[in-house]
Every structure is written in C-alpha cells, then in structure tokens.
Design a protein around this motif. Structure first.
Motif, short mmCIF file in Angstrom:
data_model
loop_
_atom_site.label_atom_id
_atom_site.label_comp_id
_atom_site.label_asym_id
_atom_site.label_seq_id
_atom_site.Cartn_x
_atom_site.Cartn_y
_atom_site.Cartn_z
N GLU A 1 86.08 18.90 -4.27
CA GLU A 1 86.14 20.24 -3.70
C GLU A 1 85.49 20.27 -2.31
N ALA A 2 84.41 19.52 -2.14
CA ALA A 2 83.71 19.53 -0.85
C ALA A 2 84.62 19.01 0.27
N VAL A 3 85.36 17.94 0.00
CA VAL A 3 86.25 17.40 1.03
C VAL A 3 87.49 18.26 1.20
N ARG A 4 87.93 18.89 0.13
CA ARG A 4 89.05 19.84 0.28
C ARG A 4 88.67 20.93 1.28
N GLN A 5 87.46 21.45 1.15
CA GLN A 5 87.01 22.52 2.06
C GLN A 5 86.85 21.98 3.49
N ALA A 6 86.35 20.75 3.63
CA ALA A 6 86.20 20.17 4.97
C ALA A 6 87.57 19.96 5.63
N THR A 7 88.54 19.52 4.84
CA THR A 7 89.90 19.34 5.37
C THR A 7 90.49 20.69 5.77
N ASP A 8 90.24 21.72 4.95
CA ASP A 8 90.71 23.06 5.29
C ASP A 8 90.16 23.52 6.63
N ARG A 9 88.91 23.12 6.93
CA ARG A 9 88.32 23.51 8.21
C ARG A 9 89.11 22.89 9.36
N LEU A 10 89.47 21.64 9.22
CA LEU A 10 90.28 20.99 10.26
C LEU A 10 91.65 21.63 10.37
N LEU A 11 92.24 21.97 9.24
CA LEU A 11 93.55 22.64 9.25
C LEU A 11 93.46 23.99 9.95
N SER A 12 92.36 24.70 9.73
CA SER A 12 92.21 26.02 10.36
C SER A 12 92.07 25.92 11.87
N LEU A 13 91.62 24.76 12.36
CA LEU A 13 91.52 24.55 13.81
C LEU A 13 92.86 24.18 14.42
N GLY B 1 90.32 15.08 -2.76
CA GLY B 1 90.11 16.39 -2.16
C GLY B 1 90.87 16.56 -0.86
N TYR B 2 90.89 15.52 -0.06
CA TYR B 2 91.68 15.52 1.18
C TYR B 2 93.17 15.71 0.85
N CYS B 3 93.65 14.97 -0.15
CA CYS B 3 95.07 15.08 -0.53
C CYS B 3 95.39 16.49 -1.02
N ASP B 4 94.46 17.09 -1.78
CA ASP B 4 94.67 18.45 -2.28
C ASP B 4 94.91 19.41 -1.12
N ALA B 5 94.05 19.34 -0.10
CA ALA B 5 94.15 20.26 1.03
C ALA B 5 95.44 20.03 1.82
N MET B 6 95.78 18.79 2.04
CA MET B 6 96.99 18.49 2.80
C MET B 6 98.23 18.98 2.06
N TYR C 1 75.29 12.02 19.84
CA TYR C 1 76.13 12.88 20.68
C TYR C 1 77.54 12.32 20.72
N PRO C 2 78.52 13.16 20.40
CA PRO C 2 78.38 14.55 19.93
C PRO C 2 77.79 14.61 18.53
N SER C 3 77.06 15.69 18.28
CA SER C 3 76.45 15.83 16.95
C SER C 3 77.54 15.92 15.89
N LEU C 4 77.25 15.37 14.73
CA LEU C 4 78.26 15.17 13.69
C LEU C 4 78.41 16.39 12.79
N THR C 5 79.64 16.85 12.63
CA THR C 5 79.96 17.82 11.59
C THR C 5 80.00 17.07 10.26
N SER C 6 79.32 17.62 9.24
CA SER C 6 79.17 16.84 8.01
C SER C 6 79.07 17.74 6.79
N VAL C 7 79.57 17.23 5.67
CA VAL C 7 79.36 17.87 4.37
C VAL C 7 77.96 17.49 3.90
N VAL C 8 77.09 18.47 3.76
CA VAL C 8 75.68 18.21 3.45
C VAL C 8 75.46 18.22 1.94
N GLN C 9 74.94 17.12 1.42
CA GLN C 9 74.53 17.07 0.03
C GLN C 9 73.05 17.45 -0.08
N PRO C 10 72.65 18.17 -1.15
CA PRO C 10 71.24 18.53 -1.33
C PRO C 10 70.47 17.34 -1.91
#
Length: 336
Positions: free
Chosen positions: A163-175, A199-204, A282-291
């Motif tokens: 799910e985390a990567v699905r959401q990250a892929t959705d962010r790229l799609l929204s751009l 998750g990537y495949c789900d979003a695509m 630089y450039p600073s990395l966009t990342s899925v943050v795990q707790p």
C-alpha cells in the motif's frame, strides 16, 4: 573482591532486593535500583550472569538477526531495540546475514546454543524460509521485523509495503508521470521488494497503464548505470523511478547526475525507508518513511510479552508517510 551482600549493605537494601535489581530491574523502584547500581559501581561488583543463567534457566539475552548494518534503516531500528531491551534487563546478541539463507540458519543455530530467551529476526524471504518453519518446533519465542509472511504464522512488526508504494506511485501519477519504473536489488533475496513492486503494479494498472518490468540491480544499495541506461532511452524512456530503499535511490541519483541527467527536471526519484541522510543529499530525497524506532520498540515489547507467557494481541501494520523532497517534479513538457 566484593559480593552481592556488600552491595546490598552499602545500598541499604536486602540481598534479595539487590539481586532483583540486577536480574529483574523492571520490578525494582527506580530510586532503589539506582542506589544498588551506584553501590555496585563503587565496590566494582559485577553480577555473575552465568551462575544466574544456570539457576534461573534464563540468559536474559535476546538474539537479533538483521540483513546488514550498512543500511541505516536496520541500525536505527537496532538502536531502539537495544534501549527497550536494556530497560527491561535484557542484553542483545546481534548478527547479520547479508541476505544469505544459509547464514541465517547458521546464526540462529548458534544463538539457540547460547540459550537466548527469544529471537527478533529479519530474514530474506519469510514464506520460503526453512529456518522459520523449523523454529516453530522450538520453545523459543520469535518475532519478525519487516517481514510479513503469508504462509507462516509468526508475529510480525512491519508496514504495509504494498500500500505504501501504491500511494507513492499515485503521487508520481498525480504529477503527470506515465512512464514510471521501479528499481530493486536482487529481488529473490527480499520479500519486501516483491511487495513493493506489487504496490507499484497496482497503481499503474488502476491508472490504466502497463507496469514496467522490475529493474534489478546486482546490489540492494548500489545502482548499476549500464542496467538502468536502456530504460532511459527511446520513445518510452522512463521519467520517474521508484527505488525499494533509500540507499539505492541515492545511488541512482548519483549515477544519473554523473551521466548528465537532471533530477528532478528530467527524472523524478522516490526512495523507501526515510533515513536521515536522504534529507541531506541534493536534491533531497522524497521517500516513504517507515517508523523505525517504533518498529524496534514494538518488536521487543511483543517478544518480552511472549517470553512472559502472555498472548499479546496480533499486531497491525504500522503507518508510513510520504516525506516530500526535491527529487520529484512534473515530467518534462516535451515528454508528456
């Protein structure tokens, strides 16, 4: 040479209380425990842990198996586990496997011989691991971290990688990105990488797009530009890349910049883990943050509950968040 009775007298407590301050510190009031520890330091007293182990049949040691300590994701988690274990009077016996299943088995066998009271494990692939299947026959409690097995019933502290990567892929799609790829290390060495790719495949597919094949690198944390370069050429050149961990993403960015590509003007990049170094590059990395700290403390708390004979509630996946950085942007206009 001082003994426990001398420590007890100096601290103003009974011998039993002094012994309990070493064997079960969580059962002793903090003020009393501090007096005992101060007295033991003053007298240069060290408790005999081997004798206590023989007497109580408890080593007060937890075995921890990690794939590597070169990746900060495991080091940060380990630090949290060490603090949580120490607060409950336990020490950690730590080893790394380099994602090798035979090393995993050898390490765990050694830990069992040393009579650890419990195990916290991160293995390459939980569902195909003969080690985990055999551990179910042992009396030693086991908690997994990062792994989320579907076939083996073991408690696991993890995030919802898919799910985390699905959401990250959705962010790229929204751009506006449509030609998005995913990069991983040796895929068969990591069940997390497979879940993230799903998750990537789900979003695509949800966007009506065909997922690209996984770009598999020879290392989990280092990219190989020759492997990546063909995907950046031609009419279907990728404009965005998801990486299965932050160190790999940082390596990919470095390779791209050295090859003359602009990040994110030509290629956007998202990592996974949320390690601090991603903020500093630089450039600073966009990342899925795990707790990561929560994963470490939760794993130790659950393991200690199992050791105590309790039946803790099943653990739900911990939440991730997408930390935005400078490494993503809309695709170049001429490629839209």
């Amino acid at each position: 040479m001082s003994d426990l009775l001398q420590v007890a007298k100096l601290a103003g407590v009974s011998r039993a209380t002094a012994a309990r301050a070493f064997s079960s510190p969580e059962l002793v009031r903090e003020e009393t425990r501090n007096r005992v520890l101060a007295a033991s330091e003053q007298l240069s007293f060290r408790p005999n842990h081997i004798a206590r182990q023989l007497r109580t049949q408890s080593s007060r040691t937890l075995g921890v198996l990690l794939p590597s300590l070169s990746n900060p994701v495991f080091a940060e988690q380990l630090q949290a586990m060490e603090v949580a274990a120490q607060q409950s009077g336990y020490a950690l016996l730590i080893a790394t496997s380099d994602y090798q299943t035979q090393r995993e088995a050898d390490i765990i066998e050694n830990m069992l011989r040393q009579r650890v009271d419990g195990l916290v494990l991160t293995v390459a692939d939980a569902d195909s691991s003969p080690l985990l299947a055999s551990l179910r026959q042992e009396a030693v409690p086991v908690v997994l971290v990062h792994n989320a097995p579907q076939k083996i019933a073991l408690p696991s502290v993890c995030v919802d990688n898919r799910e985390a990567v699905r959401q990250a892929t959705d962010r790229l799609l929204s751009l506006g990105h449509r030609r998005i790829g995913m990069i991983a290390g040796p895929v068969m060495q990591s069940d997390r990488a497979l879940l993230r790719y799903q998750g990537y495949c789900d979003a695509m597919k949800n966007a009506g797009l065909e997922p690209a094949s996984m770009l598999e690198m020879p290392s989990h944390t280092r990219s190989d530009f020759q492997t990546l370069q063909p995907a950046l050429q031609g009419e279907q050149a990728l404009t965005a890349l998801l990486c299965t961990n932050d160190l790999l993403a940082i390596s990919v960015m470095g390779e791209l910049l050295r090859a003359g590509y602009q990040v994110p003007q030509q290629i956007s990049i998202i990592g996974f883990d949320g390690i601090d170094i991603g903020r500093l590059v630089y450039p600073s990395l966009t990342s899925v943050v795990q707790p990561l700290q929560a994963m470490g403390t939760t794993a130790i708390a659950h393991l200690l509950a199992l050791i105590a004979g309790e039946r803790p509630e099943p653990m739900l996946p911990l939440l991730t968040q997408l930390r935005l950085g400078e490494s993503i942007a809309p695709p170049p206009v001429f490629l839209c």
